[in-house]
Design a protein around this motif. Structure first.
Motif, PDB file in Angstrom:
ATOM      1  N   LEU C 228       1.476   3.271  -6.475  1.00  0.00           N
ATOM      2  CA  LEU C 228       1.749   4.354  -5.519  1.00  0.00           C
ATOM      3  C   LEU C 228       2.031   3.798  -4.128  1.00  0.00           C
ATOM      4  O   LEU C 228       2.957   4.255  -3.447  1.00  0.00           O
ATOM      5  CB  LEU C 228       0.577   5.339  -5.473  1.00  0.00           C
ATOM      6  CG  LEU C 228       0.290   6.115  -6.758  1.00  0.00           C
ATOM      7  CD1 LEU C 228      -0.617   7.309  -6.466  1.00  0.00           C
ATOM      8  CD2 LEU C 228       1.556   6.578  -7.432  1.00  0.00           C
ATOM      9  N   ASP C 229       1.251   2.813  -3.719  1.00  0.00           N
ATOM     10  CA  ASP C 229       1.486   2.190  -2.416  1.00  0.00           C
ATOM     11  C   ASP C 229       2.881   1.597  -2.350  1.00  0.00           C
ATOM     12  O   ASP C 229       3.589   1.739  -1.351  1.00  0.00           O
ATOM     13  CB  ASP C 229       0.459   1.082  -2.161  1.00  0.00           C
ATOM     14  CG  ASP C 229      -0.861   1.675  -1.683  1.00  0.00           C
ATOM     15  OD1 ASP C 229      -0.815   2.734  -1.028  1.00  0.00           O
ATOM     16  OD2 ASP C 229      -1.910   1.092  -1.984  1.00  0.00           O
ATOM     17  N   THR C 230       3.241   0.907  -3.417  1.00  0.00           N
ATOM     18  CA  THR C 230       4.563   0.280  -3.453  1.00  0.00           C
ATOM     19  C   THR C 230       5.660   1.339  -3.338  1.00  0.00           C
ATOM     20  O   THR C 230       6.600   1.193  -2.557  1.00  0.00           O
ATOM     21  CB  THR C 230       4.723  -0.505  -4.773  1.00  0.00           C
ATOM     22  OG1 THR C 230       3.594  -1.369  -4.927  1.00  0.00           O
ATOM     23  CG2 THR C 230       5.987  -1.335  -4.773  1.00  0.00           C
ATOM     24  N   ALA C 231       5.508   2.419  -4.085  1.00  0.00           N
ATOM     25  CA  ALA C 231       6.522   3.481  -4.048  1.00  0.00           C
ATOM     26  C   ALA C 231       6.599   4.098  -2.652  1.00  0.00           C
ATOM     27  O   ALA C 231       7.695   4.332  -2.126  1.00  0.00           O
ATOM     28  CB  ALA C 231       6.188   4.547  -5.088  1.00  0.00           C
ATOM     29  N   LEU C 232       5.457   4.346  -2.053  1.00  0.00           N
ATOM     30  CA  LEU C 232       5.448   4.977  -0.728  1.00  0.00           C
ATOM     31  C   LEU C 232       6.119   4.074   0.299  1.00  0.00           C
ATOM     32  O   LEU C 232       6.862   4.536   1.167  1.00  0.00           O
ATOM     33  CB  LEU C 232       4.010   5.291  -0.312  1.00  0.00           C
ATOM     34  CG  LEU C 232       3.397   6.499  -1.038  1.00  0.00           C
ATOM     35  CD1 LEU C 232       1.881   6.519  -0.877  1.00  0.00           C
ATOM     36  CD2 LEU C 232       4.010   7.801  -0.521  1.00  0.00           C
ATOM     37  N   ARG C 233       5.839   2.791   0.207  1.00  0.00           N
ATOM     38  CA  ARG C 233       6.443   1.850   1.159  1.00  0.00           C
ATOM     39  C   ARG C 233       7.967   1.824   1.008  1.00  0.00           C
ATOM     40  O   ARG C 233       8.701   1.833   1.981  1.00  0.00           O
ATOM     41  CB  ARG C 233       5.885   0.454   0.891  1.00  0.00           C
ATOM     42  CG  ARG C 233       5.002  -0.052   2.011  1.00  0.00           C
ATOM     43  CD  ARG C 233       4.148  -1.197   1.541  1.00  0.00           C
ATOM     44  NE  ARG C 233       4.909  -2.402   1.269  1.00  0.00           N
ATOM     45  CZ  ARG C 233       4.428  -3.420   0.553  1.00  0.00           C
ATOM     46  NH1 ARG C 233       3.202  -3.350   0.050  1.00  0.00           N
ATOM     47  NH2 ARG C 233       5.148  -4.498   0.355  1.00  0.00           N
ATOM     48  N   LEU C 234       8.411   1.770  -0.247  1.00  0.00           N
ATOM     49  CA  LEU C 234       9.850   1.684  -0.490  1.00  0.00           C
ATOM     50  C   LEU C 234      10.558   2.982  -0.113  1.00  0.00           C
ATOM     51  O   LEU C 234      11.706   2.973   0.332  1.00  0.00           O
ATOM     52  CB  LEU C 234      10.116   1.343  -1.960  1.00  0.00           C
ATOM     53  CG  LEU C 234       9.750  -0.092  -2.350  1.00  0.00           C
ATOM     54  CD1 LEU C 234       9.706  -0.249  -3.859  1.00  0.00           C
ATOM     55  CD2 LEU C 234      10.751  -1.080  -1.743  1.00  0.00           C
TER      56      LEU C 234
END
Lengths: 445, 399, 309
Positions: C228-234
């Protein structure tokens, strides 16, 4: 260790009648130690061994040399519940891993019958399965990463907690899983975990004939409850249980199916009746089921007892591991029965029916050379038929040196070339586990 | 679709099929990771030697001597290999042919237990020291035994005072138990009588023979013959034993005539009188002797009996695994025994409860656990479960 | 050991009992559906209605329904494979379970064109159920994350075709859960998700059908704990839509401008942390980095042994 007595204990795996004493055994204290051992060993075959429960002659020194026993690499290094993964050393035992995961409400699903003793290293090497793999899948479906010591003692990680390729271009772990110790020495794994099912129901049904048994199996594999396991015992297997101290009043001339569904209680509780109905409408007059741990244990008991009972009544038994298209079940069973009758020794057949994974056990006495020869003849003819109907040699036990002679039935010239290229990459002189998987994999000093 | 070839008959003595289920439960395999040091390995070596494919060699002797004899492998074995029988026979041969030499003190002790009266007399000073609170050895656990009165005399006295009229049992008083840890026998008598059991103590009973079995020394048969005679003709429902190891050995001796039962299992079938709930924070951790669960093949100690102690209790972690005592293993192989115990007792440091009580049902296991005091950082008590059920002398007389 | 005189290539077939279907790898969703539906079966890993299946497989090893059924490589049991020089070989089996030889099937499925490509697939099919529905949980980010984490730890996750977290600039985050179940069970799923929505103060709505996002432009493989963190950052990058496959630890990115530079700009900064945990990135628009030592040698040996230039 090098004394003859010490070699005796390492001469075979679960296929006890074939012995290959090694020249030496090493028990490394940890992974670094293991890498050092591999780096210094020159000019001898090396065979990695976990708990030695394999049934295909995998972890034995078929060409002599050194057995490296990983019994002391048994740390569960990390459990990450949020990431649904854990990191374990190769010698971790499956049941102990399960005990460690239980408090988190998680599980590692593959469940070979040797779970109380087998190691994760051996499971990955042979891509082990088990009764519950019909829905949950086999070992390979749960390996996120592998740490491998290659021939020169170098240590590499293929994958990791995230389960991808890592910095590599190719996904090398795919070749490592199921490679039966022929490419390198596994020291550590990252495994995918999944939530434990909230609830399970177990069913047992008996059938007077194969046609109704098949109807039940076909009904179950298509059922939207997605059974986790569909286990079949043939009348011989049922009779074996019934004439032992574990007798539970099953009709001796019937087939028996044990199946299980699991999931959230709100789902499985409403599926119970329809699964029972599939079993009944296929023609069983005796369908029993339960959801208490005790009832479930009792229902599964006959199936669980098989391996030990075979040991009690026969000096040796040869178990095959063919996977067949389910529609060919009747044909293959008939072949097994005819062959066994002709040879004059009994065959007891159990099957992970959902997967079409057939385990006929031929009971014989390896001290009589003519019996060994006969049983190997049967194996060969059975395998030829299995391949002809579209099946394969092994579903979960691996090829080892027990079935390597049959690989030519499966692979055409180009496919074989593709296959044999893989050890050329990592283990060109066949130092690791020679004579396994492919018979041409011979170590030459 | 039928097969004609008949299934073979069951043969319990047919050999090990090499499945490996014994490895994970074997204490010496767990310790060393060496498969030769496991039941599967030992059986293979013995079989190879017996078949003439392997010469007798020191490593074979070594691996044979390493076995604790806990019999956990028999429970794990799906094929029913009678490992204990094979092992005892092999050990006896190794001792008889000089391939293995038991320690001198064990030989002396083995001789001594053959003469119970002498043995009792010789250990009078130890009883006296214990009763005064002195412990002469790390294996000797605290307790207040009677120095002079025997269990037989004690039982007769209480039988006369209380006149129970329930089931009639004979009690195996044991050699070491009677000579050193007599207070446990006394507690056993009190608990049985309180529960309306008539207790008979055959006078001429002797050592059960477990000592000889453990050491591989000669003389088992003589002891067994003596006990067969001693326990014959008392018109009892069963013989009860308060030591899992002795009970197991006597059961093999008497072979059901009369049956031998563990005293706690026997009490579990009676509907035992409970002790009042123990107030406070005390917690009992129950360890199950190998010769109870793997030897006698009991499920464990009945829950009703453990509930009747009045304590908060739970099974110790890995309760069915060996503590390393192995009868005399902790004397024969002290380093191994200590390492096994260290792993098993580690939980006590962080175990909930105060005081923490380790309870089991075999005096040799109690001795081994007592020696864990130098391994565990916190203080803990060691008791026989029967002692936790004990009404005490005064209460029994006044009730 | 003697090899067979000729290759045992797969012929097209469907076996409804085993739930396997062999057809050309260039088949599209409609063609697969037509064969499977006749027997009450389906191939759940379809992400695009019109793309050829081999292109979908090449775009990402995962589909949303991999949450329940695993990646493509666990749902393709065999292939006829054509090497670059035109030789055709069979890899894998028509049975699901096999430990016969090295697993070239899964290895080759991850190699996007470097050693040839698939001609035919043997697909593993699953029972198709009547209720086909997608649920949406909407609300603030923090409770959405908590709900996702909680569901991931229950055995309900085994029964959702997918649970995806959607993030893109300009629209609120949401959790998308797809269900394929028999009619008698629809309300049980509804009950569970309503309780989740109430507990985390989220809104719940649903629509018929399963989600079809299309082929992703960039795929990031990480762990479920970080997805989720990765998706939010991207998703902070303009013109980027992220679909995070929660259970698989995979982010599918859909870009307004899927040029190689744009993709490298997104992927490069992530490499170090991805590689540290055995993750990776891939894109159908960009060739991956050239292999370094010792991998270059391994690949050289492989090509030589396979008789490839």
């Amino acid at each position: 260790m090098t004394s003859p007595a010490q070699m005796a204990g390492y001469a075979s795996d679960g296929l006890g009648y074939k012995t290959f004493p090694p020249d030496a055994v090493v028990i490394p204290a940890d992974a670094d130690d293991l890498a050092r051992v591999i780096a210094v060993l020159k000019g001898v075959p090396i065979c990695l061994r976990g708990a030695g429960t394999s049934l295909s002659g995998g972890p034995v020194a078929a060409q002599g040399g050194v057995v490296i026993h990983t019994s002391r690499l048994r740390a569960i290094r990390k459990i990450c519940p949020e990431g649904l993964w854990c990191e374990v050393e190769c010698g971790v035992n499956l049941n102990r891993l399960d005990q460690a995961l239980a408090p988190y409400g998680l599980c590692y699903p593959p469940d070979p019958s040797s779970g109380p003793v087998c190691t994760i290293g051996g499971n990955v090497a042979s891509n082990a399965g088990g009764a519950h793999c019909f829905r949950y899948g086999v070992t390979g479906n749960y390996v996120l990463g592998v740490e491998v010591v290659l021939l020169d003692g170098s240590v590499h990680r293929f994958g990791g907690p995230a389960g991808g390729r890592g910095r590599w271009q190719e996904d090398w772990k795919r070749l490592m899983i199921g490679s039966e110790g022929t490419l390198g020495a596994f020291t550590r794994f990252w495994l995918r975990l999944t939530p434990r099912a909230e609830k399970a129901w177990t069913f047992r049904a008996t059938y007077a004939d194969l046609a109704s048994t098949e109807r039940a199996i076909h009904g179950l594999v298509r059922h939207p409850a997605f059974p986790v396991a569909i286990e079949l015992m043939d009348p011989r297997a049922v009779a074996l249980v019934e004439s032992s101290s574990m007798a539970m009043g099953l009709p001796k001339d019937h087939f028996m199916i044990v199946t299980e569904i699991d999931g959230p209680a709100a789902l499985v509780d409403r599926r119970v009746e329809s699964v029972a109905e599939v079993l009944r409408s296929a023609g069983s007059k005796d369908v029993q089921f339960g959801d208490s741990p005790e009832a479930r244990k009792n229902l599964f008991q006959a199936r669980k007892a098989m391996g030990g009972l075979l040991g009690q009544i026969s000096p040796d038994y040869l178990v095959q591991d063919a996977v067949i298209p389910k529609r060919a079940l009747a044909e293959l069973l008939q072949l097994i029965y005819d062959e066994a009758d002709q040879a004059g020794f009994p065959a007891v057949t159990v099957m992970h029916a959902g997967d079409g994974n057939l385990h006929p056990n031929f009971l014989f006495d390896s001290s009589k050379p003519e019996e060994l020869e006969k049983v190997e003849g049967i194996s060969k003819r059975l395998m030829e038929r299995v391949v002809a109907v579209g099946g394969t040699l092994s579903g979960e036990h691996g090829i080892g040196n027990d079935k390597s002679e049959y690989m030519g039935m499966v692979f055409g010239p180009d496919s074989l070339r593709l296959q044999l290229a893989i050890p050329q990459i990592f283990n060109p002189r066949h130092v690791f586990n020679p004579l396994k998987v492919f018979p041409e994999r011979r170590f030459a000093a | 679709m039928k097969q004609t070839a008949a299934l073979p008959q069951f043969d319990p003595l047919s050999a090990c099929v090499h499945c490996g289920f014994c490895l994970e439960v074997c204490p010496t395999y767990q310790l060393t990771g060496d498969e030769n040091n496991s039941p599967r390995g030992r059986l293979r070596i013995w079989r190879e030697e017996a078949a003439g494919r392997l010469e007798a060699e020191p490593m074979t002797d070594f691996y044979t001597s390493e076995c604790v004899g806990c019999l956990a492998c028999e429970t794990a074995c799906p094929a029913g290999v009678p490992y204990g029988e094979i092992f005892e026979k092999t050990r006896h041969e190794h001792v008889a042919t000089g391939r293995f030499k038991p320690k001198l003190e064990l030989k002396v002790a083995a001789m001594a237990v053959g003469y119970p009266a002498l043995f009792n007399l010789a250990l009078t000073p130890v009883r006296a020291l214990r009763s005064l609170g002195f412990l002469p050895h790390p294996l000797v656990f605290p307790g207040r035994p009677a120095v002079l009165e025997s269990t037989a005399a004690y039982a007769r006295r209480f039988m006369a005072l209380r006149k129970p009229d329930g089931p009639r049992v004979a009690l195996l008083t044991g050699c070491l138990m009677e000579a050193m840890f007599r207070e446990i026998n006394f507690a056993t008598v009190r608990v049985l009588i309180e529960n309306n059991v008539r207790v008979v103590i055959p006078d001429d009973q002797g050592c059960c023979g477990a000592f000889q079995e453990h050491t591989g020394l000669d003389g088992v048969e003589a002891l067994r013959a003596k006990n067969r005679q001693a326990f014959d003709g008392h018109d009892v429902e069963c013989v009860v034993s308060n030591s899992a190891g002795c009970g197991f050995a006597l059961a093999k001796t008497l072979d059901g005539k009369p049956p031998v039962r563990d005293v706690l299992g026997f009490l579990g079938g009676l509907g035992i009188k409970p002790r009042p709930r123990v107030a406070g924070n005390a917690r009992v951790y129950v360890d199950l002797p190998c010769h109870l669960v793997h030897g006698q093949k009991a499920d464990g100690i009945p829950k009703a009996v453990l509930d009747a102690t009045g304590y908060e209790w739970e099974l110790a972690p890995c309760a069915k695994d060996c503590c390393g005592s192995g009868g005399i293993y902790n004397i024969q192989k002290p380093e191994n025994a200590r390492e096994i115990l260290a792993r098993k007792s580690a939980f006590l440091d962080d175990a909930a409860g105060e005081p923490v009580i380790l309870a089991t049902s075999n005096h040799v296991c109690m001795m081994q656990w007592n020696s864990a005091r130098s391994l565990v950082r916190r203080p803990f008590q060691v008791h026989h479960v029967i002692q936790l059920l004990d009404p005490g002398e005064k209460a029994l007389l006044n009730s | 050991m003697k090899a067979l005189m000729e290759e045992r290539l797969f012929e097209p077939f469907i076996d409804a009992t085993d739930g396997v279907l062999c057809l050309p790898s260039g088949s599209d969703a409609a063609e697969i559906e037509r064969e499977a539906a006749l027997h009450g079966l389906r191939f759940p890993l379809v992400v695009d209605e019109s793309a050829r299946l081999c292109d979908q497989v090449a775009a990402s090893p995962f589909a949303p329904a991999s949450s329940r059924f695993g990646p493509y490589c666990d749902n393709i049991t065999g292939m006829n494979w054509e090497l670059p020089d035109g030789r055709r070989v069979r890899v894998g089996e028509r049975v699901v379970k096999s430990t016969t030889g090295y697993d070239l099937l899964r290895f080759l499925l991850g190699t996007t064109g470097r050693y040839g490509g698939p001609v035919d697939y043997v697909l593993r099919l699953r029972p198709a159920c009547d209720v086909v529905q997608t649920f949406f949980l909407r609300g603030d980010l923090s409770p959405l994350r908590m709900a996702a984490a909680e569901i991931l730890q229950t055995s309900w996750i085994h029964w959702f075709d997918s649970m995806d977290f959607l993030a893109a600039q300009g629209c609120g985050p949401l959790l998308r859960i797809a269900v394929n179940c028999p009619p008698g069970e629809g309300d049980a799923y509804m009950d569970f998700l309503s309780k989740m929505a109430d507990k985390h103060r989220l809104s719940l709505d649903h629509s018929p059908g399963l989600p079809l996002d299309g082929c992703p432009d960039l795929v990031i493989k990480t762990s479920p704990a970080l997805v989720l963190d990765t998706a939010l950052r991207l998703a902070e990058h303009p013109g980027t839509k992220c679909v995070a496959l929660c259970c698989c630890g995979v982010v599918h990115l859909f870009l307004a401008d899927p040029g190689p530079e744009a993709i490298l700009l997104l992927a490069r900064p992530l490499e170090k942390e991805l590689y540290a945990i055995g993750g990776d990135w891939s894109s159908r628009h960009v060739r991956t980095n050239a292999p370094a030592s010792p991998e270059a040698d391994w690949i050289l040996t492989l090509r030589k042994e396979w008789g490839l230039p």
